[in-house]
Every structure is written in C-alpha cells, then in structure tokens.
Design a protein around this motif. Structure first.
Motif, short mmCIF file in Angstrom:
data_model
loop_
_atom_site.label_atom_id
_atom_site.label_comp_id
_atom_site.label_asym_id
_atom_site.label_seq_id
_atom_site.Cartn_x
_atom_site.Cartn_y
_atom_site.Cartn_z
N SER A 75 0.91 -1.19 -0.03
CA SER A 75 0.39 -0.04 -0.28
C SER A 75 1.05 0.98 0.47
CB SER A 75 -1.32 -0.22 1.62
OG SER A 75 -0.69 -0.23 2.41
N ASP A 117 -2.11 -2.48 -4.88
CA ASP A 117 -0.97 -2.19 -3.94
C ASP A 117 -0.43 -3.96 -3.79
OD1 ASP A 117 -2.40 0.07 -3.23
OD2 ASP A 117 -3.92 -0.82 -2.14
N GLN A 141 2.33 6.09 -4.30
CA GLN A 141 1.95 6.75 -3.01
C GLN A 141 2.84 8.02 -2.00
OE1 GLN A 141 -0.76 6.35 -2.56
NE2 GLN A 141 -1.38 3.99 -3.74
#
Length: 155
Positions: A75, A117, A141
C-alpha cells in the motif's frame, strides 16, 4: 434447394467476416471486446513507467482495457491509475479483477480509479462514445507523488 443452400452459405460468410473485422469508428462494436494492455512498472528512479503510453481506438468500438501491475507492491509502494475523461465519455460494460472470474457488470455506471497495492491486474470493458484525446494519469504513493502520463486517442 441449391438456392437456399447458397443463400445460407453467403449469410454465414458475411457473419464470419463481420466477426473478424477491425473496430470501425462511429459503429458501436458487438461480440467479444478487443483486448488492449497497459503494463505499469517502476523505473530505476521510482517513477511509474507505462507500456505502451498511447492507444488509438475507434469511436464506438468495444475494448477491454487491461491494467497490469507485474511487480510486488504494498500500500506504500502501490500505483494509482486514472483515466477520468475517457471514462466520462465511454459506456462502461464490465469490470473484473485478477486472473479469476470475478466480474462486476456495470452497464453504463462509472468508476474513478484502479489502484495496484500488489502484483496483479484489473480490467474494464467499454465503448468509447466521443472522439478526442484522453489523458491517462498514473502516480505512486510517495509524497509528493511521482507521476506518469499516457493517452488514449479516440478517432
């Protein structure tokens, strides 16, 4: 009897040639969608890399866009895919996730993004309904995010 057989044979030949014809702009496609693939990886500096970066599609054609994330991700290192204007100007048919037979039949509803992810894939089938050039946006991210851009040209 011979006339009926010849007529039936001609109809079958026309149907077979139509099934194998390429997408034609301005004509809503039917049958199975044409698969197109975009693989998203990380470059040496961590920036997302799109392969390929551009697609040319026929207005009204029927396509299945496969977003493939082949790398092991988390993630924190995941990738985020958006094609907002394309999706706003397309008729979405089916969403599916991974290599299993899990499908979401949307029949015209929309979605906003696909996020990887972990290694895997997601795909959506659609009919592009308006000509134009539509941006594909991919980011990681990180803060600030590293970005990559692609495009879909609908003719």
């Amino acid at each position: 009897m011979a006339f009926t057989f010849r007529t039936a044979a001609a109809i079958l030949c026309l149907a077979a040639s139509a099934a194998t014809a390429q997408q034609e702009s301005g004509r809503v496609g039917s049958g199975a969608p044409e698969d197109i693939f975009m693989e998203i990886t990380h470059g040496e500096d961590g920036t997302p890399v799109l392969s390929p970066e551009e697609f040319t599609l026929a207005n009204g054609g029927y396509y299945r866009f496969n977003v493939v994330c082949p790398e092991k991700l988390t993630s924190e290192t995941g990738l985020h895919f958006e094609a907002t204007k394309l999706l706003e100007n397309a008729h979405i048919r089916v969403l599916s996730v991974g290599g299993v037979d899990i499908e979401f039949y949307t029949q015209g509803l929309s979605f906003r993004a696909i996020e990887c992810d972990d290694a895997g894939s997601a795909r959506f089938s659609f009919h592009p309904m308006r000509t134009g050039v539509y941006e594909i946006y991919v980011r990681d991210q990180a803060v600030p995010p590293k970005e990559a851009f692609g495009r879909v040209v609908v003719e």
